[in-house]
Design an enzyme around this catalytic site. Sequence first.
Site, PDB file in Angstrom:
ATOM      1  N   HIS A 168     -50.224  75.702  56.786  1.00 60.86           N
ATOM      2  CA  HIS A 168     -48.778  75.920  56.882  1.00 60.86           C
ATOM      3  C   HIS A 168     -48.472  77.412  56.732  1.00 60.86           C
ATOM      4  O   HIS A 168     -48.170  77.902  55.654  1.00 60.86           O
ATOM      5  CB  HIS A 168     -48.070  75.122  55.779  1.00 60.86           C
ATOM      6  CG  HIS A 168     -46.602  74.962  55.995  1.00 60.86           C
ATOM      7  ND1 HIS A 168     -45.934  73.805  55.680  1.00 60.86           N
ATOM      8  CD2 HIS A 168     -45.661  75.805  56.484  1.00 60.86           C
ATOM      9  CE1 HIS A 168     -44.650  73.927  55.959  1.00 60.86           C
ATOM     10  NE2 HIS A 168     -44.467  75.146  56.457  1.00 60.86           N
TER      11      HIS A 168
ATOM     12  N   ARG B 262     -44.430  84.235  62.747  1.00 61.96           N
ATOM     13  CA  ARG B 262     -43.220  84.834  63.358  1.00 61.96           C
ATOM     14  C   ARG B 262     -43.404  85.347  64.780  1.00 61.96           C
ATOM     15  O   ARG B 262     -42.426  85.710  65.428  1.00 61.96           O
ATOM     16  CB  ARG B 262     -42.691  85.977  62.488  1.00 61.96           C
ATOM     17  CG  ARG B 262     -42.435  85.637  61.027  1.00 61.96           C
ATOM     18  CD  ARG B 262     -41.489  84.500  60.832  1.00 61.96           C
ATOM     19  NE  ARG B 262     -41.094  84.341  59.435  1.00 61.96           N
ATOM     20  CZ  ARG B 262     -40.539  83.241  58.940  1.00 61.96           C
ATOM     21  NH1 ARG B 262     -40.324  82.194  59.725  1.00 61.96           N
ATOM     22  NH2 ARG B 262     -40.190  83.185  57.671  1.00 61.96           N
TER      23      ARG B 262
ATOM     24  N   ASN C 275     -42.043  77.335  64.723  1.00 57.62           N
ATOM     25  CA  ASN C 275     -40.626  77.721  64.779  1.00 57.62           C
ATOM     26  C   ASN C 275     -40.465  79.224  64.982  1.00 57.62           C
ATOM     27  O   ASN C 275     -39.817  79.924  64.215  1.00 57.62           O
ATOM     28  CB  ASN C 275     -39.881  77.250  63.532  1.00 57.62           C
ATOM     29  CG  ASN C 275     -40.428  77.837  62.241  1.00 57.62           C
ATOM     30  OD1 ASN C 275     -41.592  78.196  62.166  1.00 57.62           O
ATOM     31  ND2 ASN C 275     -39.591  77.928  61.227  1.00 57.62           N
TER      32      ASN C 275
ATOM     33  N   ASP D  28     -41.201  71.931  61.865  1.00 56.12           N
ATOM     34  CA  ASP D  28     -40.966  72.499  60.539  1.00 56.12           C
ATOM     35  C   ASP D  28     -39.944  73.623  60.584  1.00 56.12           C
ATOM     36  O   ASP D  28     -39.983  74.481  61.468  1.00 56.12           O
ATOM     37  CB  ASP D  28     -42.271  73.028  59.946  1.00 56.12           C
ATOM     38  CG  ASP D  28     -42.076  73.520  58.530  1.00 56.12           C
ATOM     39  OD1 ASP D  28     -41.845  72.685  57.640  1.00 56.12           O
ATOM     40  OD2 ASP D  28     -42.138  74.748  58.314  1.00 56.12           O
TER      41      ASP D  28
ATOM     42  N   ASN E 142     -37.324  76.968  50.359  1.00 56.12           N
ATOM     43  CA  ASN E 142     -36.930  75.650  50.860  1.00 56.12           C
ATOM     44  C   ASN E 142     -38.195  74.861  51.207  1.00 56.12           C
ATOM     45  O   ASN E 142     -38.977  75.313  52.045  1.00 56.12           O
ATOM     46  CB  ASN E 142     -36.040  75.791  52.106  1.00 56.12           C
ATOM     47  CG  ASN E 142     -35.464  74.460  52.534  1.00 56.12           C
ATOM     48  OD1 ASN E 142     -35.212  73.592  51.696  1.00 56.12           O
ATOM     49  ND2 ASN E 142     -35.259  74.282  53.815  1.00 56.12           N
TER      50      ASN E 142
ATOM     51  N   ASP F 241     -47.249  77.875  52.885  1.00 59.90           N
ATOM     52  CA  ASP F 241     -45.919  78.010  53.493  1.00 59.90           C
ATOM     53  C   ASP F 241     -45.513  79.490  53.513  1.00 59.90           C
ATOM     54  O   ASP F 241     -44.374  79.856  53.201  1.00 59.90           O
ATOM     55  CB  ASP F 241     -44.878  77.167  52.761  1.00 59.90           C
ATOM     56  CG  ASP F 241     -43.592  76.961  53.580  1.00 59.90           C
ATOM     57  OD1 ASP F 241     -43.532  77.450  54.731  1.00 59.90           O
ATOM     58  OD2 ASP F 241     -42.648  76.330  53.073  1.00 59.90           O
TER      59      ASP F 241
ATOM     60  N   HIS G  15     -40.301  87.682  55.384  1.00 59.98           N
ATOM     61  CA  HIS G  15     -38.988  88.191  55.790  1.00 59.98           C
ATOM     62  C   HIS G  15     -38.958  89.700  55.550  1.00 59.98           C
ATOM     63  O   HIS G  15     -39.754  90.237  54.774  1.00 59.98           O
ATOM     64  CB  HIS G  15     -37.862  87.519  55.001  1.00 59.98           C
ATOM     65  CG  HIS G  15     -37.726  86.062  55.259  1.00 59.98           C
ATOM     66  ND1 HIS G  15     -37.247  85.551  56.440  1.00 59.98           N
ATOM     67  CD2 HIS G  15     -38.026  84.976  54.484  1.00 59.98           C
ATOM     68  CE1 HIS G  15     -37.249  84.226  56.396  1.00 59.98           C
ATOM     69  NE2 HIS G  15     -37.713  83.858  55.225  1.00 59.98           N
TER      70      HIS G  15
ATOM     71  N   GLY H 180     -37.739  81.644  51.386  1.00 62.26           N
ATOM     72  CA  GLY H 180     -39.145  81.866  51.697  1.00 62.26           C
ATOM     73  C   GLY H 180     -39.846  82.902  50.852  1.00 62.26           C
ATOM     74  O   GLY H 180     -39.242  83.862  50.364  1.00 62.26           O
TER      75      GLY H 180
END
Length: 436
Positions: free
Chosen positions: A68, A72, A102, A160, A286, A313, A317, A332
């Site tokens: 996971h 980006r 995603n 996801d 999240n 995960d 950012h 995140g």
Amino acid sequence: MLWLKDVLVVDPSQKLSSPQSVLVKEGKILAISSSMSDEEVQFKAQGEAIETINGQGKFLFPGLIDVHTHLREPGQEDKEDILSGSRAAVRGGFTTILAMANTQPVIDKRALAEFVRLQGERAGYAHVLPIGTVTKGMQGEELVEMADMKEGGVVAFSDDGKNIQNPEVMRLALEYVKLTGLPIISHCEDNYLAGDGLMRRGIASGRMGLKGIPASAESVIVARDLILTEETDGKLHLAHISTAESVELIRRAKARGVNVTAEVNPHHLIFCDEDIHLTDTALKVNPPLATQEDRAALIEGLQDGTIDMIATDHAPHTQAEKARPFAEAPFGIASLETALSAVYQYLVLTGKLSWERVIEAWSHSPAKRFGLKGGTLKPGTPADMVLFDPGYKEVIEPGNLVSKARNTPFLGKTLQGFPVMVWVEGRLVQRNRMLL
């Protein structure tokens, strides 16, 4: 040829946790033995030069597999790209990472999946394997061409970042995915219950005056997807489990024979909602951090096998995004470089988890579930492996990170236990915390 002498090998796939010597030749594990003489090594080398590494006091284990990871690319390369993410991965002990779909555009076509895989090969660090979306455009309505995307290299399907709200679409996905043999990864969040919440609903959220997300926002979808998987005989993997109720639902489903696996993130094992502060968005994640009771249930569920694996995960950012007020900052944590060390320091050294279970949950279990190479040091397999120094300490500073992202709660903190050498298919890619 490479000879690692007197190293503590931890390989759950072979039920090994003992001092061994390991030989690597032509990118593969040649032999592993607790009693290997110099004469034997010379014979196996057949005249080839031997590089000898004394591993005394260190662990050797299969390269970790992260199922996971948000890289980006394409579309948000200012946050992370496949090169920087795969470099961060090997620095953290991961030799295989599964890239979530995603991106912008989302990975809903074969050509896009092939692009991700090719970029990973070009980067030349960790193996980068694409995950495809379940639905076109991640709109939750029309299924992607699953068989074609599998041909393009995807190893799972997931929307996801969004939950598939329509249960009939999820049911169809679980039916059709059986043609590929791959799992559906579920983002367990009911949009209506979660709303625009910022953290877990409870005493901590009330104290800070932040709108909360109820635990039921997760467990309602967990229950739904377990029922649908049982009905369809599909193959389900539950992402980022965070509540005690979800753990119990999974435990009961497994007892009934439902084909499900689940993951937990390091931050949900280490932190809880009481650790969140309005002036620091590093722990805004999240699903949100839950209670101490939830955290204890997650640790227990991982230790007893109800939860099968750990996954980072990794959600990078920009600094500008995370510097916004708490209500406006994105969810995140960027965690590829710190995840293993944090788990070792906060959970293994404190006796909450066994080291063998941690390695199993991050190597053998994901390889087995997702049908991947790796997760083992058995002779004949590719030499994806990590040499870990349990005494090595490092202060996590922005300038030391190779990820583009700095959104980690460990900035300025000292962690103990780090990978000091990492090999991918026998090729050394990290030595003494420096990338090669």
